[in-house]
Design a protein around this motif. Structure first.
Motif, short mmCIF file in Angstrom:
data_model
loop_
_atom_site.label_atom_id
_atom_site.label_comp_id
_atom_site.label_asym_id
_atom_site.label_seq_id
_atom_site.Cartn_x
_atom_site.Cartn_y
_atom_site.Cartn_z
N LEU A 133 0.84 -1.21 0.00
CA LEU A 133 0.00 0.00 0.00
C LEU A 133 0.87 1.26 0.00
CD1 LEU A 133 -2.83 1.32 0.30
CD2 LEU A 133 -2.57 1.09 2.78
N ILE A 134 1.93 1.22 0.81
CA ILE A 134 2.82 2.39 0.88
C ILE A 134 3.44 2.65 -0.50
CG2 ILE A 134 4.99 3.25 1.87
CD1 ILE A 134 4.26 1.61 4.45
N GLU A 135 3.93 1.59 -1.13
CA GLU A 135 4.58 1.79 -2.43
C GLU A 135 3.57 2.22 -3.49
OE1 GLU A 135 7.31 2.45 -3.13
OE2 GLU A 135 8.12 1.58 -4.96
N LEU A 145 8.64 9.21 0.67
CA LEU A 145 8.40 7.99 1.44
C LEU A 145 7.64 8.34 2.71
CD1 LEU A 145 8.97 4.94 1.76
CD2 LEU A 145 11.07 5.55 2.96
N PHE A 146 8.07 9.42 3.37
CA PHE A 146 7.43 9.83 4.62
C PHE A 146 5.93 10.07 4.40
CE2 PHE A 146 6.13 13.06 7.70
CZ PHE A 146 6.60 12.51 8.89
N SER A 147 5.64 10.80 3.34
CA SER A 147 4.24 11.12 3.06
C SER A 147 3.45 9.86 2.69
CB SER A 147 4.22 12.16 1.93
OG SER A 147 2.93 12.36 1.52
N ALA A 152 -0.68 6.03 4.00
CA ALA A 152 -1.08 4.61 4.13
C ALA A 152 -1.62 4.34 5.52
CB ALA A 152 0.11 3.71 3.82
N LEU A 153 -0.93 4.86 6.52
CA LEU A 153 -1.35 4.58 7.90
C LEU A 153 -2.72 5.18 8.21
CD1 LEU A 153 2.03 4.91 9.83
CD2 LEU A 153 0.81 2.82 9.17
N LYS A 154 -3.07 6.24 7.49
CA LYS A 154 -4.41 6.82 7.70
C LYS A 154 -5.50 5.85 7.26
CE LYS A 154 -5.18 11.20 7.84
NZ LYS A 154 -5.27 12.65 7.74
N GLN A 155 -5.14 4.90 6.42
CA GLN A 155 -6.14 3.91 5.97
C GLN A 155 -6.17 2.66 6.83
OE1 GLN A 155 -6.13 3.04 1.77
NE2 GLN A 155 -4.99 4.92 1.31
N VAL A 156 -5.23 2.56 7.74
CA VAL A 156 -5.06 1.33 8.50
C VAL A 156 -5.87 1.35 9.80
CG1 VAL A 156 -3.35 0.16 9.96
CG2 VAL A 156 -2.82 0.64 7.58
N VAL A 157 -6.54 0.23 10.07
CA VAL A 157 -7.20 0.04 11.37
C VAL A 157 -6.42 -1.07 12.07
CG1 VAL A 157 -9.31 -0.65 12.56
CG2 VAL A 157 -9.45 0.60 10.38
N LEU A 229 -0.40 11.85 12.20
CA LEU A 229 -0.78 11.39 10.85
C LEU A 229 -1.39 12.51 10.01
CD1 LEU A 229 -2.10 7.74 11.43
CD2 LEU A 229 0.19 8.53 10.88
N ASP A 230 -1.71 13.65 10.65
CA ASP A 230 -2.19 14.80 9.88
C ASP A 230 -1.05 15.75 9.55
OD1 ASP A 230 -4.83 13.98 9.82
OD2 ASP A 230 -5.15 14.71 11.88
N ASN A 231 0.17 15.31 9.80
CA ASN A 231 1.37 16.08 9.49
C ASN A 231 1.62 17.26 10.42
OD1 ASN A 231 3.63 15.95 7.99
ND2 ASN A 231 2.87 17.19 6.28
#
Ligand code: F6R
Length: 615
Positions: A133-135, A145-147, A152-157, A229-231
């Motif tokens: 997902l990250i790639e 990569l950071f972004s 990606a983590l914002k989509q993860v539960v 995660l919102d930067n």
């Protein structure tokens, strides 16, 4: 559950990563792997099923030259332990690699979506979904990569601690956490990353514990950058470690477990230090004295914990009810969280956890906080999640516990619960000054008494263990304060020797388990002098009358049980409320020697992990 290590600097990353993995092996040992990022933009990934030593053997003839790398030791959740399911996992194009501790609950939905976009998967793990997902995001959104990790983590539960590296970023590691621990060590022009600070304690004492929802860009030669995660930039809170390297080594003992059993006179002294003053007349627990009104007015205490810590919690119930006359409820944290618990604002909820990271206990803490209770933590690991998430608390100060079977942490927890009960009794006036001083003085003697138990009983237990090694089932019995000790003794035996053992309140035996008793099944009876002593003598007779073989833990000079039991182990006399610490030590030794006789790996028993950060 799973250990993560990362390094970026000028040293050979592989050496640091392997040493670090060995320190974190208590977290899982189903498989291990490393990803090494060379400065010329090549990622070498080596991974194998089994322990870290297997990985070392596998890597012996490989190209290991890199100054950046991430590594992992696994406790399997999604997919069996295998080379393929071992971490690090990598994106299909091989450009990025990840290690992960935790579980991604919505991985199936994410995987299906990625398959629709043409991604192919090689493993059964949730982690491979995240790296793909990250790639996918990095390529489609043409972002850093950071972004990409952040999006990606914002989509993860779910729960995660991750470290990510990329071919085109050999000087960078991206790390993030949600509910699984991660700490960044700050060295001189180098950074370390790990699930706890043990992998880097000999290189630096400065570190930053990542908080839930934070993501870090760790770049050699640059300051750390941490955002949510919102930067939004986070404040960077640097902590200085108190740990020493000698605490992490075996110090001449063949196993960490034996070392930790023998450390107990010292760990108990450390646990008591500064808390029992005026020669036993006054007990100071800061978390109690700073919250006097809360403890004075508490209507009920609820204690939540898992495993061995739950056994300590049961002892907490006896201690608090006896000394403070407050009703106490003890719950498995895993049951508490899904039991729609009734928690009131004048309840005090105590969460006990050696690691401070147990997922179920942490969840119970959140539920108690939401219900408005005052939440107090008892933990061993400074800076871990439970001490951070609770309103007040108390460390047990027993030093790192590395053997997977808990020993010194258990006695430390029981000691803290004893001191907490005395402190609250002092506050509420439920014990007189004389009564407090009587117990307080004996508390000060406990380290010496535990030392005596170790000196006088170790060899005897080692010899005796040969008699019991080939039993296939054990019954452990105790009453009152000795009942949780029986549960803990049975747990220790099953964990490391894989012999089935049941702990029971001695009087309950006749309501069922007595049917099991025969010459083949030893019964271990914990029977120090106390107000239920005569009752337990009857229980001993009931076992003997059925031909049972009895090993009894008794008070020095005991004559009654000694006449009936096949073997006795004598411990020094103590006030009843202090006997659990003394009587649990011979049981630790018994299980240790039985496991050794059976040739088991006592420090890393099969299927177990020390820090249970999954549900
Ligand atoms: C047994 C043992 C486990 C832990 C349990 C809770 O020897 O160590 O039963 O007690 O997994 O762990 P903590 O105390 O870290 O919450």
């Amino acid at each position: 559950m799973c250990g993560i290590v990362g390094y970026i600097g000028n040293r050979k990353a592989y050496d640091i990563l392997i040493k670090g993995l060995h320190r974190l092996e208590y977290r899982g040992y189903d498989s291990a792997g490393v990803a090494l990022v060379a400065r010329d933009g090549k990622i070498n990934i080596f991974k194998t099923k089994g322990k870290v030593e297997n990985l070392e053997a596998f890597c012996a003839d490989k190209d290991l030259g890199a100054c950046t790398g991430i590594a992992h030791t696994r406790w399997a959740t999604h997919g069996e332990p295998s080379d393929t399911n071992a971490h690090p996992h990598y994106s299909e194009d091989g450009n990025i690699a990840i290690v992960h501790n935790g579980t991604i609950e919505n991985y199936k939905v994410l995987k299906d979506a990625l398959i629709q976009h043409g991604c192919k998967f090689h493993s059964e793990t949730d982690t491979e979904v995240l790296v793909q997902l990250i790639e996918y995001i990095r390529i489609s959104n043409k972002c850093s990569l950071f972004s990409a990790v952040r999006q990606a983590l914002k989509q993860v539960v779910g729960a995660y601690a991750i470290a990510v590296v990329a071919k085109d970023k050999p000087d960078t590691i991206i790390a993030a956490r949600q509910s699984s621990p991660l700490v960044i060590g700050i060295g001189d022009n180098e950074y370390f990353l790990a699930s706890d600070a043990t992998p880097f304690v000999e290189y630096t004492k400065e570190c930053v514990y990542l908080k839930d929802g934070e993501i870090a860009e760790i770049k050699q030669g640059e300051s750390l950058r941490i955002t949510d995660l919102d930067n939004e930039e986070s404040e960077i809170d640097v902590t200085t470690l108190q740990m020493s390297i000698s605490q992490l080594e075996k110090g001449g003992y063949p196993h960490f477990m034996l070392k930790e059993i023998f450390e107990q006179p010292d760990t108990l002294r450390d646990c008591i230090r500064g808390r029992v003053v005026d020669r036993g007349h006054r007990i100071i627990i800061n978390g109690v004295s700073d919250n006097r009104e809360v403890f004075k007015n508490a209507k009920r205490i609820v204690i939540v914990a898992c495993g061995t810590s739950w056994h300590a919690a049961l002892l907490g119930r006896y201690l608090i009810q006896d000394m403070c006359r407050i009703p106490v409820v003890v719950e498995y944290a895993s049951e508490f969280r899904y039991s729609n618990p009734v928690i009131n604002k004048d309840d005090v909820v105590i969460a006990i956890s050696q690691s401070g990271e147990t997922a179920d206990t942490l969840a119970a803490v959140q539920i108690a906080k939401e219900a408005g209770a005052f939440v107090f933590g008892i933990s061993n690991v400074v800076g871990s999640s439970i001490p951070r998430e609770t309103y007040a608390g108390c460390y047990i100060h027993v030093g790192p516990e590395i053997g997977v079977a808990s020993t010194k942490a258990f006695t430390g927890q029981v000691m803290v619960l004893t001191l907490l009960s005395l402190a609250v009794a002092q506050l509420r006036g439920t014990m007189t000054d004389d009564q407090i001083a009587q117990v307080g003085k004996c508390v000060l003697k406990i380290p010496t008494y535990v030392k005596r138990v170790l000196e006088t009983l170790n060899d005897k237990i080692e010899r005796l263990s040969l008699t019991y090694t080939y039993a296939r089932n054990f019954l452990y019995l105790g009453r009152g304060y000795s009942y949780p000790v029986a549960l803990e003794g049975a747990l220790k035996l099953k964990e490391i020797s894989y012999i089935h053992a049941e702990g029971y309140p001695a009087a309950e035996m006749k309501h069922g388990p007595i049917a099991l008793i025969d010459q083949e099944m030893p019964t271990v009876i914990i029977a120090p002098k106390g107000h239920v002593y005569e009752k337990i003598v009857s229980n001993v007779q009931q076992v003997k009358a059925r031909g049972g073989n009895i090993l009894a833990i008794v008070t020095d000079g005991d004559t009654e049980i000694s006449k009936i039991a096949d073997h006795v182990l004598e411990v020094p006399e103590m006030p009843e409320c202090l006997t659990p610490i003394i009587t649990s030590v011979p049981l630790q030794l018994l299980s240790y020697y039985i496991a050794i006789n059976k040739g088991k790996d006592v420090d890393m028993p099969r299927n177990l992990a020390k820090s249970v950060t999954v549900e």
